[in-house]
Design a protein around this motif. Structure first.
Motif, PDB file in Angstrom:
ATOM      1  N   SER A  51      26.742   2.500  -5.576  1.00 62.77           N
ATOM      2  CA  SER A  51      27.068   1.960  -4.258  1.00 62.77           C
ATOM      3  C   SER A  51      26.739   0.478  -4.172  1.00 62.77           C
ATOM      4  O   SER A  51      27.541  -0.321  -3.667  1.00 62.77           O
ATOM      5  CB  SER A  51      26.302   2.730  -3.181  1.00 62.77           C
ATOM      6  N   ALA A  52      25.557   0.068  -4.643  1.00 60.00           N
ATOM      7  CA  ALA A  52      25.163  -1.340  -4.558  1.00 60.00           C
ATOM      8  C   ALA A  52      26.011  -2.211  -5.478  1.00 60.00           C
ATOM      9  O   ALA A  52      26.533  -3.248  -5.070  1.00 60.00           O
ATOM     10  CB  ALA A  52      23.680  -1.495  -4.893  1.00 60.00           C
TER      11      ALA A  52
ATOM     12  N   TRP B 122      18.773 -10.894  -9.800  1.00 64.11           N
ATOM     13  CA  TRP B 122      18.858 -10.222  -8.510  1.00 64.11           C
ATOM     14  C   TRP B 122      18.828  -8.715  -8.719  1.00 64.11           C
ATOM     15  O   TRP B 122      19.127  -8.212  -9.800  1.00 64.11           O
ATOM     16  CB  TRP B 122      20.164 -10.607  -7.797  1.00 64.11           C
ATOM     17  N   ALA B 123      18.479  -7.989  -7.661  1.00 67.68           N
ATOM     18  CA  ALA B 123      18.443  -6.523  -7.746  1.00 67.68           C
ATOM     19  C   ALA B 123      18.734  -5.929  -6.378  1.00 67.68           C
ATOM     20  O   ALA B 123      18.422  -6.522  -5.342  1.00 67.68           O
ATOM     21  CB  ALA B 123      17.089  -6.035  -8.259  1.00 67.68           C
ATOM     22  N   ALA B 124      19.323  -4.738  -6.379  1.00 70.93           N
ATOM     23  CA  ALA B 124      19.622  -4.037  -5.135  1.00 70.93           C
ATOM     24  C   ALA B 124      19.788  -2.554  -5.433  1.00 70.93           C
ATOM     25  O   ALA B 124      20.004  -2.150  -6.578  1.00 70.93           O
ATOM     26  CB  ALA B 124      20.892  -4.596  -4.487  1.00 70.93           C
ATOM     27  N   GLY B 125      19.687  -1.742  -4.391  1.00 70.50           N
ATOM     28  CA  GLY B 125      19.900  -0.307  -4.539  1.00 70.50           C
ATOM     29  C   GLY B 125      18.638   0.442  -4.900  1.00 70.50           C
ATOM     30  O   GLY B 125      17.509  -0.016  -4.690  1.00 70.50           O
ATOM     31  N   ASP B 126      18.824   1.620  -5.493  1.00 76.70           N
ATOM     32  CA  ASP B 126      17.717   2.545  -5.727  1.00 76.70           C
ATOM     33  C   ASP B 126      16.697   2.039  -6.737  1.00 76.70           C
ATOM     34  O   ASP B 126      15.552   2.501  -6.742  1.00 76.70           O
ATOM     35  CB  ASP B 126      18.252   3.894  -6.214  1.00 76.70           C
ATOM     36  N   ASP B 127      17.075   1.124  -7.626  1.00 79.48           N
ATOM     37  CA  ASP B 127      16.128   0.655  -8.642  1.00 79.48           C
ATOM     38  C   ASP B 127      15.420  -0.621  -8.222  1.00 79.48           C
ATOM     39  O   ASP B 127      14.734  -1.244  -9.023  1.00 79.48           O
ATOM     40  CB  ASP B 127      16.835   0.460  -9.991  1.00 79.48           C
TER      41      ASP B 127
END
Length: 461
Positions: A11-12, A303-308
């Motif tokens: 999703s992300a 950068w990072a996003a979502g469940d992790d």
């Protein structure tokens, strides 16, 4: 041009790539997405895929159809070396290779959390991917077909026993949907009675659905019990060897279908195969604007996003909590990631991620559901309609919205689709045996490409 690499197309990652395509100026940057699957799974639909209420393909959003200006790499990122701006990619076929980048966005998602319980790795099915949801449905329907022809006894009892491990949203929704499915179709099996079907839900804590209030969780529990379910709270699975389930509360039974939904774990590539900083749970440490942090300072071009990603939850009453791993956050963080990445690229200020929850909504089977936002609780048919309405609008692309709506309308008129296609797991059997009765099926005769296609993934949501 700057080379932007997105690791994972959940999703992300999918929404980040989609937004970048809309916002990038010609010649400003090129975007590459690496994922072993050619589609993004819309996970909130998986319980209904397992119950036959949604066509499996409609819960999968094809990447190449919706990311037309993005380079799609079919493979798994097995290591991230940000110091040298490179990742190691394991393609679907062929040797591992290195892929260079200028900017990385890690949206690899979490994986199903497993415990070293004897037999689980051999017997259980997760519910994080479309293939798993389809396998759950096919196994249940095939078990009913087989049990119909068997006399009363242990083998028949095993086929008619379904076990879910994990009482969070995924487990309770899948459990409730299969309860609804079997209640709707058992009448088509004249030699099977509803009382013969045994549904067990095993939860290690003292309650189910921790995302809602204690009272709402109790209401869901009582609702499931009234429909014939057996709920084991404060209970763990000790063993599941050969489908013989032994629980810590002393219960033991044979189960032909075991579904493992006991939460999420850190993605291995993020947890163990990267030089980017992670927290004690193996998630990437992120700032509110989704930059990855090292010792409180942003890591350049990461950068990072979502469940992790451990993103601060600015909507929480007190500082400290991070956003929970769910579709609401992943969807919105992906869009913000694209906005902030471009803002940084163009020398503009970034925005912090702030999202006030829209509430928690769960389907418990056709016509049954629960919704809660603060003190507001809606139960039954209205909550179920809210669940469908929200997700049919939230699934990416108008095309998928139309397809899902059409299937729901058809199911309303004709009932859900209950065809089992378990034979697709071994498509060559009919050809090899030639229809010869008693001929050995070539169930182990797989093409090498099939094995590569089913290689376990560690980077998708």
């Amino acid at each position: 041009m700057k080379r932007i690499l997105i690791v994972g197309a959940g999703s992300a990652g999918f929404n980040a790539a989609r937004e970048l395509e809309k916002r990038l100026h010609p010649g400003e940057a090129e975007v590459t997405v690496v994922d072993p699957r050619p589609y993004m799974t819309y996970q909130p639909f998986l319980p209904e895929v397992a119950a036959g209420s949604i066509e499996a393909r409609h819960a999968a959003v094809p990447l190449r159809r919706h990311l037309r200006r993005t380079t799609i790499v079919s493979g798994t990122v097995t290591a991230v070396d940000h110091a040298h701006r490179q990742v190691t990619v394991r393609p679907i076929a062929g040797e591992d290779y290195r892929l260079s980048y200028d900017i990385i966005a890690v949206t690899a998602g979490a994986v199903t959390r497993r415990f070293p319980v004897p037999g689980i790795a051999d017997q259980a099915i997760g519910m994080k991917h479309v293939e798993e949801a389809v396998a759950i449905r096919d196994r249940l329907l095939t078990a009913l077909d087989r049990a119909e022809e068997l006399p009363a006894g242990p083998e028949r009892d095993k086929l008619l026993t379904i076990t879910f491990v994990g009482g969070g949203f995924a487990g309770v929704e899948g459990f409730g949907e299969l309860l609804s499915l079997t209640a709707a179709i058992v009448k088509r099996y004249p030699r099977i009675t509803a009382d013969e079907l045994q549904f067990h839900l095993v939860e290690a804590s003292g309650r189910i659905l921790p995302e809602v209030s204690i009272d709402s969780g109790r209401w869901v529990l009582r609702s499931l019990q009234r429909r014939g379910a057996v709920i084991h709270l404060n209970t763990q699975v000790r063993s599941a060897v050969d489908g013989h389930v032994e629980l810590s509360d002393g219960a033991a039974f044979d189960s032909g279908l075991i579904v493992w939904t006991a939460g999420n774990a850190a993605n291995p590539v993020v947890h163990r195969h990267t030089d980017l900083p992670t927290d004690e749970r193996g998630r990437l440490i992120a700032a509110a604007d989704l930059r990855i942090l090292a010792d409180g300072e942003p890591v350049p071009d990461a950068w990072a996003a979502g469940d992790d990603a451990a993103v601060p939850d600015l909507a929480a009453d007190q500082p400290g909590p991070t956003t929970v791993p769910n579709a609401q956050h992943a969807f919105r963080q992906g869009k913000l990631l694209a906005h902030n990445l471009l803002a940084d690229l163009r020398g503009r200020p970034t925005r912090s991620y702030l999202h006030h929850s829209l509430g928690s909504v769960a389907t418990l089977g056709v016509g049954r559901g629960i919704y809660q936002r603060g003190p507001i609780v809606i139960k039954g048919l209205p909550a179920w309609l809210m669940h469908r309405g929200y997700h049919v609008l939230a699934v990416p692309s108008v095309e998928r919205t139309v397809r899902v709506s059409a299937v729901w309308l058809a199911a309303l008129i004709f009932g859900r689709d209950t065809v089992s296609l378990a034979s697709v797991e071994h498509p060559r059997d009919a050809f090899v045996t030639g229809g010869e009765i008693g001929a050995p099926a070539a169930v182990t005769d797989h093409h090498p490409a099939d094995a590569a296609h089913h290689r376990p993934s560690v980077v998708t949501k």
